[in-house]
Write a protein that holds these residues in place. Structure first.
Motif, PDB file in Angstrom:
ATOM      1  N   TYR B  12      33.665  45.351  44.238  1.00 22.67           N
ATOM      2  CA  TYR B  12      32.220  45.361  44.009  1.00 22.67           C
ATOM      3  C   TYR B  12      31.720  46.737  44.361  1.00 22.67           C
ATOM      4  N   TYR B  20      33.692  46.903  47.877  1.00 25.59           N
ATOM      5  CA  TYR B  20      34.261  45.791  48.607  1.00 25.59           C
ATOM      6  C   TYR B  20      35.340  45.170  47.732  1.00 25.59           C
ATOM      7  N   GLY B  44      34.332  33.095  50.543  1.00 27.02           N
ATOM      8  CA  GLY B  44      34.435  34.534  50.341  1.00 27.02           C
ATOM      9  C   GLY B  44      35.816  35.021  49.948  1.00 27.02           C
ATOM     10  N   GLY B  46      37.112  35.073  46.978  1.00 31.00           N
ATOM     11  CA  GLY B  46      37.160  35.715  45.672  1.00 31.00           C
ATOM     12  C   GLY B  46      37.214  34.776  44.472  1.00 31.00           C
ATOM     13  N   SER B  48      34.784  32.936  42.933  1.00 25.43           N
ATOM     14  CA  SER B  48      33.732  33.162  41.927  1.00 25.43           C
ATOM     15  C   SER B  48      33.964  34.473  41.192  1.00 25.43           C
ATOM     16  N   THR B  49      34.427  35.470  41.924  1.00 25.48           N
ATOM     17  CA  THR B  49      34.707  36.761  41.301  1.00 25.48           C
ATOM     18  C   THR B  49      35.818  36.614  40.263  1.00 25.48           C
ATOM     19  N   GLN B  96      28.097  29.127  39.996  1.00 24.04           N
ATOM     20  CA  GLN B  96      28.024  28.414  41.272  1.00 24.04           C
ATOM     21  C   GLN B  96      26.585  27.998  41.597  1.00 24.04           C
ATOM     22  N   HIS B 208      35.546  22.773  46.941  1.00 23.38           N
ATOM     23  CA  HIS B 208      35.970  22.709  48.342  1.00 23.38           C
ATOM     24  C   HIS B 208      36.354  21.283  48.705  1.00 23.38           C
TER      25      HIS B 208
ATOM     26  N   PHE C 139      29.548  41.040  58.620  1.00 28.37           N
ATOM     27  CA  PHE C 139      28.705  41.236  57.442  1.00 28.37           C
ATOM     28  C   PHE C 139      27.269  41.601  57.800  1.00 28.37           C
ATOM     29  N   ALA C 146      24.512  40.177  48.184  1.00 33.65           N
ATOM     30  CA  ALA C 146      25.880  40.560  47.862  1.00 33.65           C
ATOM     31  C   ALA C 146      26.897  39.740  48.657  1.00 33.65           C
ATOM     32  N   GLN C 151      29.152  32.253  52.152  1.00 28.44           N
ATOM     33  CA  GLN C 151      28.662  33.237  53.127  1.00 28.44           C
ATOM     34  C   GLN C 151      27.144  33.191  53.212  1.00 28.44           C
ATOM     35  N   MET C 176      28.498  24.238  50.321  1.00 27.90           N
ATOM     36  CA  MET C 176      29.436  25.188  49.704  1.00 27.90           C
ATOM     37  C   MET C 176      30.413  25.788  50.704  1.00 27.90           C
TER      38      MET C 176
HETATM   39  N1  LIG Z   1      27.486  41.365  44.387  1.00 32.94           N
HETATM   40  C1  LIG Z   1      28.340  41.617  45.370  1.00 32.94           C
HETATM   41  N2  LIG Z   1      28.376  42.832  45.968  1.00 32.94           N
HETATM   42  C2  LIG Z   1      29.248  43.092  46.960  1.00 32.94           C
HETATM   43  N3  LIG Z   1      30.133  42.223  47.456  1.00 32.94           N
HETATM   44  C3  LIG Z   1      30.159  40.992  46.915  1.00 32.94           C
HETATM   45  C4  LIG Z   1      29.259  40.617  45.853  1.00 32.94           C
HETATM   46  N4  LIG Z   1      29.510  39.335  45.518  1.00 32.94           N
HETATM   47  C5  LIG Z   1      30.505  38.927  46.340  1.00 32.94           C
HETATM   48  N5  LIG Z   1      30.894  39.910  47.178  1.00 32.94           N
HETATM   49  C6  LIG Z   1      31.959  39.824  48.199  1.00 32.94           C
HETATM   50  O1  LIG Z   1      33.182  39.571  47.556  1.00 32.94           O
HETATM   51  C7  LIG Z   1      33.943  38.578  48.237  1.00 32.94           C
HETATM   52  C8  LIG Z   1      34.317  37.461  47.304  1.00 32.94           C
HETATM   53  O2  LIG Z   1      33.156  36.805  46.842  1.00 32.94           O
HETATM   54  P1  LIG Z   1      33.212  35.514  45.920  1.00 32.94           P
HETATM   55  O3  LIG Z   1      31.802  35.183  45.572  1.00 32.94           O
HETATM   56  O4  LIG Z   1      34.147  35.730  44.812  1.00 32.94           O
HETATM   57  O5  LIG Z   1      33.800  34.421  46.932  1.00 32.94           O
HETATM   58  P2  LIG Z   1      34.110  32.882  46.711  1.00 32.94           P
HETATM   59  O6  LIG Z   1      35.563  32.666  46.872  1.00 32.94           O
HETATM   60  O7  LIG Z   1      33.483  32.407  45.460  1.00 32.94           O
HETATM   61  O8  LIG Z   1      33.387  32.238  47.986  1.00 32.94           O
HETATM   62  P3  LIG Z   1      32.514  30.912  48.133  1.00 32.94           P
HETATM   63  O9  LIG Z   1      33.433  29.769  48.251  1.00 32.94           O
HETATM   64  O10 LIG Z   1      31.793  31.154  49.431  1.00 32.94           O
HETATM   65  O11 LIG Z   1      31.580  30.846  46.971  1.00 32.94           O
HETATM   66  C9  LIG Z   1      33.061  38.114  49.415  1.00 32.94           C
HETATM   67  O12 LIG Z   1      33.574  38.615  50.616  1.00 32.94           O
HETATM   68  C10 LIG Z   1      31.694  38.677  49.132  1.00 32.94           C
HETATM   69  O13 LIG Z   1      31.071  39.106  50.324  1.00 32.94           O
END
Ligand SMILES: Nc1ncnc2c1ncn2[C@@H]1O[C@H](COP(=O)(O)OP(=O)(O)OP(=O)(O)O)[C@@H](O)[C@H]1O
Ligand SMILES: Nc1ncnc2c1ncn2[C@@H]1O[C@H](COP(=O)(O)OP(=O)(O)OP(=O)(O)O)[C@@H](O)[C@H]1O
Ligand SMILES: [Mg+2]
Ligand SMILES: [Mg+2]
Lengths: 322, 287, 277
Positions: B12, B20, B44, B46, B48-49, B96, B208, C139, C146, C151, C176
């Motif tokens: 990111y 990040y 967190g 990853g 959703s990413t 999400q 989850h 954090f 972000a 989180q 969540m």
């Molecule tokens: N827009 C953004 N800018 C910077 N960092 C981000 C952004 N979105 C997510 N992150 C960071 O990237 C990491 C992965 O985020 P992601 O949303 O993919 O997690 P996740 O597995 O979907 O978690 P959750 O189960 O909590 O939804 C996290 O540590 C988050 O802080």
């Protein structure tokens, strides 16, 4: 698509360790100074100084440029407006302009060509200048084939210098404000404003609320941009292609972005108010602060320099030998 | 044809250039038909990413992906000529947060937005909106309401309807059941499963809820700190020791099964992955 | 002053004939009456759109009742008292995005504390403590936007916990979180409750209701039933009529009873098991 106005960017350097009050007051002083300066050399000198300051404070020129970019249109507009309509001073250039079918067709063609090819070049500004030069050539030379009307393009000394001046002033002001918002957390900005506005208290104005309103508005700009970004992602994932499409599609895309933006911005401000109230925010009540302001030597020096700059510009303005 | 990730990393970008790292060298292949996958992992990690890469809303910072024959790499230059729309038509993604997805004035317009953009006629899109809203358990009266003035669970349902109406080949859902009431959760999981079985489509669900994983998934992916740490069979996953390190939990069914086995010496062996099977077995062994 | 004496003093929240509608037509809540004792933990359950979030917003004065009264700690909720009452009730919103005011996680946790006029030293201590409690200490300087979904929920929870209010409402605040995170937060809520904080949790996860004292079930904006947790947990009819379910061990117990399979030790065992999920 990240826009910088109003957005805090974490970093280090002396601008960051300065007291927000210093930065706000210095900004005001320097802005006044900019308006007083009336010589080209001094203006350029001022810009040079600002660039030096930015380098010393480790603020990338690029970031400030990103802050200026959304205002580019405004800048160019004022520039052109001044050049074309200010008719004072000596004539620097006077050319006959030919309006013919050829010149109009060529001009439209050139603008369209520029519009669709500009994304492929890396030197956008340069490319723009070339386009403008092309237009100039078309109207004053190439287009002289059975014109159905003629006009004159006259550039006056005063027009040119006014145009340049206004542009430089705008650039300086935006640059200074950008430095302030980039290096100051909105909470600190709020706190700083509150203090700087305090004298207004004599007029029975609630300065805390004004400071809160200003900093919430500043905080709201990036929020709205984030919202716009969210809607674009939502639309992209359901078949809107922001990259492609004809001009008509583009217009439609913008419309379909604006309507939800309007609704959502109302919704968001409502939610923000709820969020604040739910956490015991009471308008007009005193609050303690996590961020405390502390006046350092650096601040005294900075304010001193700003005052000096202002006095200097006043002296230079009224002194007879310049 | 499939979705294929090769050494995909994603960072990111923040404006201060301190990025990040949210995805760290992910390699995975997802077939375009016949899969039912759950993606799990700690907060967190990853998830959703990762799924936002699957319909090219995000593109890799490093590595490359091939989505249904379209190659997408990490440089903007190479991606210049990529047509994103066909990808998004085929890979439907439910976000999400429903608030990130809903934007139209009415629920009906919102559900019709996708289909209309992908060339479905107005009347057909209207028809699909009606069907979709019923599938997610809301009645027709919701169609004329504003998607912003709904309860949390209702928003979630509408956001799912908006993607179902696109009838994508691959359906990806980011925590579709969080915020749904238990009956709604079961009904919608059944809907996704039906889409998978009757049309042989690929469905990928982030969750989850370990019960969902155990009951439905044919394949489970586990993420931790941006990396894919497990890709395989759910039954095996829950028999491994390290689920604790990955912030996971043992599904209710397994917990109950194990407790009955060890305390009452009932024979609970074999595949018992849902409530029905469990109750049936209990009846057999107890009567 | 009579009302402050006698039994009323035991009630933290008292709701009488509460009604609310967002628009002219369509009623979100009607004739809702119940009370929450000081130090009690109440779970609110109900199908999607049954009025849970609406009720929680009414409790903190973000919405105004169409009819009925809300009394908090002896004070009737109204235009004047709302600011006092908000100092006593903290609410974690269903959507964490709706809760963020600060630009960084740290500023956001601080926001509520600043409003409560907590001295700075104490504030710094609490921010640290609660950021650690929800495992978000790394954090603190990030923007809330972000963050990942889970989180965001953690930060939202920390922002309210740090205010140490007498009452805390959690509106699906753990929906969540990963299983481990969810358990950690629940354990902490339990600890708070034991220390005397009045807790209201809104949830769809039956496992979260087990630890509470009483359960309130809403259906179509009305109170379907309110009673001790043990009673409601076993009340299949009530739960299912509001789109809810029995806990797995209790479902098993119920089915076995239906089939006339009796096994006294098993029954007791299943009951214990359901309380330990
Ligand atoms: N827009 C953004 N800018 C910077 N960092 C981000 C952004 N979105 C997510 N992150 C960071 O990237 C990491 C992965 O985020 P992601 O949303 O993919 O997690 P996740 O597995 O979907 O978690 P959750 O189960 O909590 O939804 C996290 O540590 C988050 O802080
Ligand atoms: N802003 C609003 N404007 C109009 N109607 C609304 C609004 N918010 C909620 N409603 C309606 O009021 C009813 C109750 O909503 P509420 O959000 O209280 O439900 P809930 O029990 O919290 O549901 P969920 O479990 O889905 O969060 C629903 O029918 C919903 O559609
Ligand atoms: Mg996520
Ligand atoms: Mg709700």
């Amino acid at each position: 698509m990240k826009v910088v106005i109003g957005r805090y960017v974490p970093g280090s350097g002396f601008f960051y360790s300065m007291d927000p009050r210093t930065k706000i007051i210095a900004l005001i002083l320097l802005m006044i100074a900019t308006f007083l300066i009336d010589s080209f050399a001094l203006m350029l000198g001022a810009i040079g100084l600002i660039v030096l300051l930015m380098m010393a404070g480790r603020i990338g020129i690029k970031r400030v440029y990103l802050g200026l970019r959304p205002l580019m249109f405004l800048l160019i507009f004022t520039f052109v407006f001044q050049i074309l309509f200010n008719r004072q001073g000596e004539i620097l250039l006077s050319r006959t302009v030919y309006y013919s079918f050829l010149s109009l067709a060529l001009a439209v063609g050139l603008v369209v060509f520029w519009f669709f090819t500009k994304k492929f070049t890396r030197f956008k500004l340069f490319y723009f200048v070339i386009m403008v030069a092309g237009l100039y050539a078309i109207f004053t030379e190439i287009g002289n084939v059975s014109p159905f009307a003629t006009g004159t393009l006259a550039i006056y000394e005063e027009g040119l210098s006014m145009a340049a001046f206004i542009m430089l002033r705008l650039i300086i002001i935006v640059t200074l404000s950008t430095i302030l918002t980039i290096t100051t957390k909105p909470t600190d900005l709020n706190l700083g404003l509150e203090h700087v506005l305090k004298p207004l208290k004599i007029f029975r104005i609630n300065t805390e609320d004004i400071a809160m309103i200003i900093s919430i508005s500043l905080r709201y700009i990036p929020t709205l941009l984030d919202e716009a970004n969210k809607i674009m992602l939502a639309q992209a994932s359901r078949g809107v292609d922001f990259k492609e499409g004809k001009l008509k599609d583009k217009v439609m895309q913008i419309v379909s972005l604006l309507v939800p933006m309007f609704i959502i911005s109302f919704k968001r401000s409502d939610e923000l108010a709820n969020a604040m109230e739910a956490r015991s925010f009471t308008p007009g009540a005193t609050r303690t602060r996590l961020h405390q302001l502390s006046w350092k030597r650096l601040d005294s020096v900075a304010i001193g320099i700003a005052f000096l700059a202002l006095s200097l510009s006043i002296v230079l303005r009224i002194s007879p030998w310049i | 044809m499939a979705i294929k990730f090769e050494h995909v990393s994603f960072q990111y970008k923040s404006i201060d250039n301190k990025g990040y790292l949210a995805l760290d060298d992910v390699n995975v292949v997802i077939e375009n038909t016949g899969e039912f996958i759950t993606l799990i992992g700690e907060t967190g990690s990853g998830k959703s990413t990762l799924v936002q890469h699957m319909n090219a809303l995000l593109t890799p910072s490093k590595g490359s992906m091939n989505i249904l024959g379209v190659k997408i790499s990490s440089t903007a230059k190479e991606n210049k000529d990529v047509q994103f729309n066909p990808i998004r038509k085929q890979v439907g993604l439910v976000f999400q947060f429903p608030e990130y997805q809903l934007f139209e004035e009415t629920v009906e317009k919102d559900i019709m937005f996708g289909p209309k953009n992908f060339g479905v006629s107005e009347s057909e899109a209207k028809k699909r909106a009606r069907e979709a809203i019923n599938i997610v358990g809301l009645d027709d009266s919701y169609l004329s309401r504003s998607p912003f003035n709904l309860s949390g669970g209702e928003k979630k349902r509408v956001s799912i309807a908006g993607i179902l109406a696109m009838e994508p080949d691959i359906l990806i859902l980011d925590e579709p059941t969080s915020g749904l009431d238990p009956r709604g959760r079961d009904a919608l999981l059944e809907v996704f499963y039906q889409i998978h079985t009757s049309l042989n489509k690929t469905v990928l669900i982030i969750t989850h809820d370990m019960n969902t994983v155990y009951e439905y998934a044919k394949r489970v992916l586990v993420m931790r700190e941006g990396a894919l740490v497990y890709d395989g069979d759910p039954v095996k996953l829950f028999s491994r020791k390290n689920i604790d390190n990955w912030n996971l939990d043992v599904p209710d069914i397994i917990q109950l099964k194990d407790a009955l086995e060890s305390n009452f010496h009932l024979d609970m062996s074999g595949t018992i992955r849902n409530k029905k099977a469990l109750l049936k077995r209990l009846e057999e062994v107890l009567s | 002053m009579d009302t402050l004496l006698g039994d009323d003093i035991l009630d933290m929240i008292e709701i009488k004939n509460l009604g609310f509608s967002y628009q002219e037509d369509g009623v979100a809540l009607s004739d809702v009456s119940f009370n929450v004792e000081k130090g009690e933990w109440l779970t609110i359950l109900g199908h999607n759109g049954s009025g849970k979030s609406t009720l929680s917003k009414l409790l903190v004065g973000l919405l105004r009742p169409s009819s009925g009264t809300i009394t908090v700690d002896g004070q009737v909720l109204g235009e004047e008292s709302v600011y006092d009452i908000r100092k006593k009730i903290g609410i974690v919103f269903q959507n964490p995005d709706n809760q963020f005011v600060g630009v960084t996680v740290k500023d956001d946790i601080a926001f509520g504390l600043e409003n409560l006029q907590i001295p700075r030293d104490e504030m710094v201590k609490r921010i640290d403590e609660y950021a650690n409690r929800v495992d978000m200490a790394d954090f603190l300087e990030k923007e809330p936007q972000a963050l990942s979904g889970g989180q965001k929920q953690r930060v939202a929870i920390a922002g309210i916990l740090a205010m140490k209010t007498d009452v805390i409402i959690f509106d699906e605040a753990t929906s969540m979180l990963d299983p481990k995170g969810r358990k950690t937060i629940l354990k902490y809520i339990q600890k708070l409750n034991e220390e005397g904080v009045t807790v209201i949790t809104i949830t769809h996860d039956m496992r979260e209701s087990v630890l509470s004292d009483r359960i309130l079930v809403l259906k179509n904006g009305e109170v379907l039933k309110i009673g001790p947790t043990k009673d409601i947990l076993l009340d299949k009819e009530t739960l299912e009529s509001s789109n809810l379910e029995l806990l797995l061990p209790l479902e098993v117990m119920h089915t076995l009873e239906q089939k006339n399979i009796t096994h006294p030790k098993l029954k007791e065992f299943l009951w214990q098991l359901s309380l330990n999920t």
